[in-house]
Design a protein around this motif. Structure first.
Motif, mmCIF file in Angstrom:
data_model
loop_
_atom_site.group_PDB
_atom_site.id
_atom_site.type_symbol
_atom_site.label_atom_id
_atom_site.label_comp_id
_atom_site.label_asym_id
_atom_site.label_seq_id
_atom_site.Cartn_x
_atom_site.Cartn_y
_atom_site.Cartn_z
ATOM 1 N N GLY A 1 0.846 -1.190 0.000
ATOM 2 C CA GLY A 1 0.000 0.000 0.000
ATOM 3 C C GLY A 1 0.876 1.232 0.000
ATOM 4 O O GLY A 1 1.926 1.267 -0.624
ATOM 5 N N GLU A 2 0.456 2.241 0.737
ATOM 6 C CA GLU A 2 1.222 3.490 0.776
ATOM 7 C C GLU A 2 1.992 3.683 2.077
ATOM 8 O O GLU A 2 2.787 4.598 2.188
ATOM 9 N N LYS A 3 1.746 2.823 3.089
ATOM 10 C CA LYS A 3 2.369 3.115 4.377
ATOM 11 C C LYS A 3 2.954 1.932 5.132
ATOM 12 O O LYS A 3 3.669 2.123 6.098
ATOM 13 N N ASP A 4 2.673 0.720 4.719
ATOM 14 C CA ASP A 4 3.180 -0.437 5.458
ATOM 15 C C ASP A 4 4.548 -0.857 4.910
ATOM 16 O O ASP A 4 4.645 -1.529 3.887
ATOM 17 N N PHE A 5 5.577 -0.432 5.626
ATOM 18 C CA PHE A 5 6.965 -0.644 5.225
ATOM 19 C C PHE A 5 7.542 -1.853 5.960
ATOM 20 O O PHE A 5 7.357 -1.983 7.164
ATOM 21 N N TYR A 6 8.258 -2.693 5.237
ATOM 22 C CA TYR A 6 8.939 -3.843 5.839
ATOM 23 C C TYR A 6 10.402 -3.776 5.439
ATOM 24 O O TYR A 6 10.719 -3.645 4.260
ATOM 25 N N GLY A 7 11.296 -3.900 6.421
ATOM 26 C CA GLY A 7 12.721 -3.845 6.154
ATOM 27 C C GLY A 7 13.407 -5.160 6.454
ATOM 28 O O GLY A 7 12.892 -5.986 7.202
ATOM 29 N N LYS A 8 14.579 -5.321 5.825
ATOM 30 C CA LYS A 8 15.397 -6.535 5.976
ATOM 31 C C LYS A 8 14.558 -7.788 5.722
ATOM 32 O O LYS A 8 14.599 -8.763 6.476
ATOM 33 N N VAL A 9 13.772 -7.716 4.639
ATOM 34 C CA VAL A 9 12.845 -8.793 4.297
ATOM 35 C C VAL A 9 13.605 -9.969 3.698
ATOM 36 O O VAL A 9 14.481 -9.799 2.851
ATOM 37 N N THR A 10 13.251 -11.167 4.162
ATOM 38 C CA THR A 10 13.797 -12.400 3.597
ATOM 39 C C THR A 10 12.654 -13.136 2.895
ATOM 40 O O THR A 10 11.476 -12.890 3.205
ATOM 41 N N PRO A 11 12.980 -14.050 1.999
ATOM 42 C CA PRO A 11 11.917 -14.825 1.351
ATOM 43 C C PRO A 11 11.012 -15.553 2.349
ATOM 44 O O PRO A 11 9.807 -15.667 2.124
ATOM 45 N N ASP A 12 11.555 -15.995 3.466
ATOM 46 C CA ASP A 12 10.761 -16.711 4.468
ATOM 47 C C ASP A 12 9.740 -15.814 5.175
ATOM 48 O O ASP A 12 8.785 -16.304 5.778
ATOM 49 N N MET A 13 9.918 -14.493 5.108
ATOM 50 C CA MET A 13 8.979 -13.559 5.731
ATOM 51 C C MET A 13 7.753 -13.307 4.845
ATOM 52 O O MET A 13 6.729 -12.821 5.327
ATOM 53 N N VAL A 14 7.855 -13.636 3.564
ATOM 54 C CA VAL A 14 6.810 -13.300 2.595
ATOM 55 C C VAL A 14 5.434 -13.878 2.956
ATOM 56 O O VAL A 14 4.441 -13.142 2.947
#
Length: 163
Positions: free
Chosen positions: A139-152
């Protein structure tokens, strides 16, 4: 083509009311297109033609503006647009694998909308958070950092129940 249904009739009425509010002011086309995209989620040719007719300008002018600015879309997008940064810092830290996992989990190609209309996945150049690479914006505001494939799968699950 957009199906003529009660929902679309209401959206056109809302757009027409917005146009009436702005009529007589200069340079309203971009504002009207923003409103149309907010209402419909994208700018199909039918909506562009409607705007042109209401503003009494050629459809080619509307099309020119829509295709010039990258914030307008002529393709449908999911209710939850997932943007994956593919800039250098994110790419080096595995953004390509994160992107691949989102596409596989949702069963779509890049920029394609899921069958339920809830998701679309888009690679973008930069989200301005290199220190948190790889980053994903939903969306416009939900930011995720240091994302790994397992977090998807967990990220997707948060939005499954919406809409």
């Amino acid at each position: 083509m957009l199906a003529v249904c009660e929902k679309h009739v209401e959206l056109y009425k809302e757009l027409d009311a917005y146009i009436e509010e702005l009529k007589g002011k200069k340079g309203i086309l971009i504002n009207v297109l923003h409103k149309a995209q907010e209402l419909f989620g994208w700018l199909p040719q039918e909506v562009q033609d409607h705007v042109a007719k209401k503003l009494n300008i050629p459809s080619s002018v509307v099309y020119g503006v829509v295709t010039f600015y990258n914030f307008f879309s002529t393709k449908p997008k999911g209710k939850n647009q997932i943007k994956i940064c593919l800039g250098t810092a994110c790419y080096v830290k595995g953004a390509d694998r994160v992107m691949e996992r989102f596409l596989n989990e949702l069963g779509v190609e890049e920029s394609e909308v899921t069958k339920d209309g809830k998701f679309s996945v888009h690679g973008v150049r930069c989200l301005g958070a290199c220190s948190m690479a790889p980053v994903v914006l939903v969306g416009e505001k939900d930011f995720y950092g240091k994302v790994t494939p397992d977090m998807v799968p967990g990220i997707i699950k948060k939005y499954k129940g919406e809409g």
